[in-house]
Scaffold this motif. Structure first.
Motif: not given
Length: 197
Positions: A63, A66, A103-104, A106-107, A127, A131, A170, A173-174
């Motif tokens: 994270t 990310y 979004v962090c 979610v990741t 993901t 996101t 998005a 993140s994936s």
């Protein structure tokens, strides 16, 4: 004469059916090859599962990476497209950081979940979708709160969805979840596969 009679009696007792049954009824102390194979298989299977502590630590590092990559990506996209990440002048200073924070989160959650799976492809698609949805919702709701008018939420949601920043977050993140899953599948210190016990 007496000693020979005792010897004959002892030998007949040793070869009697009761003696054979008694000796056969004792369990064998030697382990069976199939039991050894089962125990080895069980140990190997347990070593494939990623401990939760390792998954959490991996998710924390992923994270942080990310977030750094997201800031760099949004900066590059901002220069290329010649537009700000939050190009509403009245959006305030907290909308962009709020979208980055969600979004962090979610990741982080998806790295923890994907690290314990054998096949992460469905997780990678989820993901990216979650996101994007989370960023759009936070952006739309936050802009509606800033404007004190929630009628702006649909227009803000469409604006963020068709821009390059939310889809970029998005996809990134994936990719981070996929890389973290690959790292989690590698043998850790002390595992049987690494040769260190």
């Amino acid at each position: 004469m007496r000693s020979s009679a005792v010897g004959v009696a002892a030998s007949s007792h040793a070869t009697s059916p009761r003696a054979k049954l008694t000796s056969a009824s004792w369990p064998s102390a030697a382990p069976s090859p199939s039991g050894n194979r089962a125990s080895r298989t069980g140990i190997a299977t347990s070593s494939d599962s990623t401990p939760r502590a390792r998954r959490t630590g991996l998710a924390a590092f992923a994270t942080v990476g990310y977030l750094a990559a997201l800031i760099a990506l949004w900066g590059i996209l901002s220069v290329i497209t010649d537009r700000d990440v939050i190009d509403y002048p009245d959006a305030g200073p907290l909308l962009g950081p709020s979208m980055a924070a969600v979004v962090c989160l979610v990741t982080f959650a998806h790295v923890v979940t994907a690290a314990g799976q054998a096949n992460p492809w469905r997780q990678l698609v989820g993901t990216a979708v979650l996101t994007a949805v989370a960023a759009i919702l936070v952006g739309a709701i936050g802009y509606g709160i800033t404007r004190s008018d929630f009628a702006w939420m649909p227009a803000a949601a469409v604006h963020f969805a068709i821009g390059p920043f939310v889809p970029g977050a998005a996809v990134l993140s994936s990719l981070v979840v996929a890389a973290s899953w690959a790292v989690s599948r590698s043998p850790g210190p002390g595992s049987i596969d690494s040769g260190i016990i």
